[in-house]
Design a protein around this motif. Structure first.
Motif, mmCIF file in Angstrom:
data_model
loop_
_atom_site.group_PDB
_atom_site.id
_atom_site.type_symbol
_atom_site.label_atom_id
_atom_site.label_comp_id
_atom_site.label_asym_id
_atom_site.label_seq_id
_atom_site.Cartn_x
_atom_site.Cartn_y
_atom_site.Cartn_z
ATOM 1 N N PRO A 217 0.805 -1.227 0.000
ATOM 2 C CA PRO A 217 0.000 0.000 0.000
ATOM 3 C C PRO A 217 0.838 1.277 0.000
ATOM 4 O O PRO A 217 0.378 2.312 0.462
ATOM 5 N N ARG A 218 2.061 1.211 -0.533
ATOM 6 C CA ARG A 218 2.936 2.380 -0.455
ATOM 7 C C ARG A 218 2.706 3.325 -1.632
ATOM 8 O O ARG A 218 2.424 2.898 -2.751
ATOM 9 N N ALA A 219 2.846 4.616 -1.350
ATOM 10 C CA ALA A 219 2.740 5.631 -2.397
ATOM 11 C C ALA A 219 3.462 6.878 -1.913
ATOM 12 O O ALA A 219 3.756 7.031 -0.722
ATOM 13 N N TYR A 220 3.734 7.773 -2.850
ATOM 14 C CA TYR A 220 4.297 9.070 -2.493
ATOM 15 C C TYR A 220 3.152 10.039 -2.198
ATOM 16 O O TYR A 220 2.175 10.118 -2.948
ATOM 17 N N GLY A 221 3.286 10.767 -1.100
ATOM 18 C CA GLY A 221 2.309 11.770 -0.735
ATOM 19 C C GLY A 221 2.906 13.156 -0.756
ATOM 20 O O GLY A 221 4.007 13.374 -1.265
ATOM 21 N N GLN A 222 2.206 14.092 -0.152
ATOM 22 C CA GLN A 222 2.656 15.478 -0.156
ATOM 23 C C GLN A 222 3.870 15.696 0.731
ATOM 24 O O GLN A 222 4.609 16.656 0.551
ATOM 25 N N ARG A 223 4.062 14.771 1.688
ATOM 26 C CA ARG A 223 5.198 14.927 2.605
ATOM 27 C C ARG A 223 6.058 13.658 2.638
ATOM 28 O O ARG A 223 6.635 13.328 3.674
ATOM 29 N N GLY A 224 6.145 12.968 1.518
ATOM 30 C CA GLY A 224 6.947 11.757 1.469
ATOM 31 C C GLY A 224 6.090 10.518 1.343
ATOM 32 O O GLY A 224 4.937 10.575 0.888
ATOM 33 N N LEU A 225 6.614 9.366 1.743
ATOM 34 C CA LEU A 225 5.897 8.106 1.606
ATOM 35 C C LEU A 225 4.673 8.058 2.524
ATOM 36 O O LEU A 225 4.709 8.536 3.660
ATOM 37 N N VAL A 226 3.595 7.470 2.004
ATOM 38 C CA VAL A 226 2.381 7.295 2.795
ATOM 39 C C VAL A 226 1.928 5.849 2.680
ATOM 40 O O VAL A 226 2.282 5.129 1.738
ATOM 41 N N ASN A 227 1.127 5.431 3.644
ATOM 42 C CA ASN A 227 0.529 4.103 3.664
ATOM 43 C C ASN A 227 -0.935 4.251 3.258
ATOM 44 O O ASN A 227 -1.735 4.834 4.002
ATOM 45 N N LEU A 228 -1.305 3.736 2.089
ATOM 46 C CA LEU A 228 -2.653 3.909 1.572
ATOM 47 C C LEU A 228 -3.693 3.102 2.340
ATOM 48 O O LEU A 228 -4.891 3.287 2.123
ATOM 49 N N ARG A 229 -3.253 2.223 3.226
ATOM 50 C CA ARG A 229 -4.219 1.444 4.009
ATOM 51 C C ARG A 229 -4.994 2.311 4.995
ATOM 52 O O ARG A 229 -6.149 2.034 5.300
ATOM 53 N N GLY A 230 -4.354 3.350 5.514
ATOM 54 C CA GLY A 230 -5.005 4.213 6.493
ATOM 55 C C GLY A 230 -5.356 5.560 5.906
ATOM 56 O O GLY A 230 -4.843 5.954 4.853
ATOM 57 N N VAL A 231 -6.204 6.298 6.598
ATOM 58 C CA VAL A 231 -6.608 7.624 6.104
ATOM 59 C C VAL A 231 -5.945 8.744 6.893
ATOM 60 O O VAL A 231 -6.249 9.917 6.674
ATOM 61 N N GLY A 232 -5.029 8.399 7.788
ATOM 62 C CA GLY A 232 -4.293 9.427 8.516
ATOM 63 C C GLY A 232 -5.038 9.956 9.724
ATOM 64 O O GLY A 232 -6.208 9.673 9.946
ATOM 65 N N ARG A 233 -4.341 10.759 10.508
ATOM 66 C CA ARG A 233 -4.921 11.342 11.714
ATOM 67 C C ARG A 233 -5.675 12.608 11.372
ATOM 68 O O ARG A 233 -5.364 13.314 10.406
ATOM 69 N N GLU A 234 -6.661 12.927 12.199
ATOM 70 C CA GLU A 234 -7.468 14.116 11.958
ATOM 71 C C GLU A 234 -6.649 15.396 12.087
ATOM 72 O O GLU A 234 -6.995 16.419 11.494
ATOM 73 N N ASP A 235 -5.564 15.353 12.861
ATOM 74 C CA ASP A 235 -4.747 16.555 13.032
ATOM 75 C C ASP A 235 -3.655 16.672 11.963
ATOM 76 O O ASP A 235 -2.815 17.576 12.037
ATOM 77 N N THR A 236 -3.665 15.753 10.984
ATOM 78 C CA THR A 236 -2.691 15.807 9.891
ATOM 79 C C THR A 236 -3.436 15.712 8.563
ATOM 80 O O THR A 236 -3.508 14.649 7.946
ATOM 81 N N PRO A 237 -4.006 16.816 8.089
ATOM 82 C CA PRO A 237 -4.798 16.774 6.850
ATOM 83 C C PRO A 237 -3.945 16.336 5.657
ATOM 84 O O PRO A 237 -2.752 16.655 5.573
ATOM 85 N N GLU A 238 -4.579 15.627 4.729
ATOM 86 C CA GLU A 238 -3.881 15.129 3.547
ATOM 87 C C GLU A 238 -4.777 15.213 2.321
ATOM 88 O O GLU A 238 -6.001 15.148 2.422
#
Length: 339
Positions: A217-238
């Protein structure tokens, strides 16, 4: 036409689909379908767009709806770009992507618009036994479209059939996009996908190109590598945009244990071998979300990237050519169960 995915073997005692409840919402005819497990609202005059998909036992909404929702019919739109016009007319939810996908493109002497014309086409509807059938004719391209809707228990299946009624071949982008939201998106949301290949979109990823291949589930995001399995924390918008391909199984499951909820997507991979993965959790400022967007969208389809016909031809050579009198049919099924 093959049975849509997940419908299973034909019953010895076919069950006729209940007559839809016909509502009028802000001047639009809205059809409401109800099964033991789900409640579905769709708008025939907006290409059969599904504007609401709810779990019946607790009315839990599963689709992302734009802040303005279904605007009043006849609302005046401000002048602007094709992208702005798309947002003006979008209630969110689940819609066709045809004959263009993403950014507007000009083809055969006409502008095809953001995500194409099918999502805005007026469709007449009728009941055929166990199916709701919607049909209509596009204006800016030579296609007839038939949208077949089957609701059974905890599963909704939508089959789109497109037919070239012109006298020349036409290259298209084609698929369906479903934007999940509401109670399905939260810190414990987990995405499972059968994809083995991920391409990040350079427009939303730092230091990435379309040639970069990553394993799910790896991909490049706005701040480097991200895990596409999760949607991230509410305090870290993406904001994320990636393309999934090479599926071992054409299935995506989105689970949120705290809501006892799983949404499973399955589709016809032979015709729709790629899936657009888009996540928004408040990172997009200004129009249209002003920091309030919160959705997880998937678009199984023929082509990538999500930037119009000409980029799909130039970057990936994934356009679908449909010859005169040619017909193509593919389905997306959504099943809602407990976690």
């Amino acid at each position: 036409m093959p049975d849509p995915p997940g419908e299973g073997a034909p019953s010895l005692y076919p069950v006729r689909v209940p007559d839809p409840e016909v509502l009028v919402v802000r001047g639009w005819e809205v059809l409401r379908l109800t099964s033991e497990g789900l409640v579905v609202d769709l708008v025939p005059a907006l290409g059969g767009t599904v504007i609401s998909l709810r779990r019946r036992r607790d009315e839990l909404e599963l689709l992302w709806q734009t802040p303005w929702g279904l605007r009043h019919r006849g609302s005046v739109d401000l002048p602007g770009s094709a992208e702005a016009a798309m947002y003006d007319s979008s209630p969110g939810g689940w819609h066709s992507v045809f004959p263009n996908g993403g950014d507007s493109a000009t083809a055969h002497g006409a502008e095809w618009g953001f995500d194409g014309e099918a999502r805005l086409t007026w469709l007449d509807w009728r009941l055929e036994g166990t199916k709701l059938v919607l049909s209509g004719r596009l204006v800016r391209s030579p296609f007839e479209i038939v949208r077949t809707v089957v609701l059974r228990d905890d599963q909704l299946t939508i089959t789109d059939t497109v037919t070239n009624v012109g006298a020349e071949h036409v290259d298209v982008m084609w698929g369906q996009q479903i934007a999940l939201g509401g109670a399905l998106i939260g810190p414990d949301t987990v995405v499972h996908a059968g994809s083995t290949t991920v391409r990040s979109d350079p427009r939303l990823a730092s230091s990435a190109s379309y040639d970069d291949l990553m394993p799910w589930p790896r991909a490049y995001g706005q701040r480097g590598l991200v895990n596409l399995r999760g949607v991230g924390r509410e305090d870290t918008p993406e904001s994320r945009l990636a393309y999934l391909s090479d599926f071992t199984e054409a299935v995506i499951r989105v689970r949120r244990p705290s809501q006892d909820l799983t949404v499973e997507l399955s589709w016809d991979e032979l015709l729709w071998p790629h899936v657009w993965y888009a996540l928004e959790t408040g990172a997009s400022k200004g129009f249209p979300w002003f920091g309030t967007g919160r959705y997880l969208a998937f678009a199984p389809g023929t082509s990538w990237p999500a930037h119009g016909l000409h980029d799909a031809r130039r970057i990936s050579s994934t356009l679908l050519r449909i010859h005169p009198k040619g017909t193509r049919s593919a389905s997306l099924a959504v099943r809602v169960t407990g976690a």
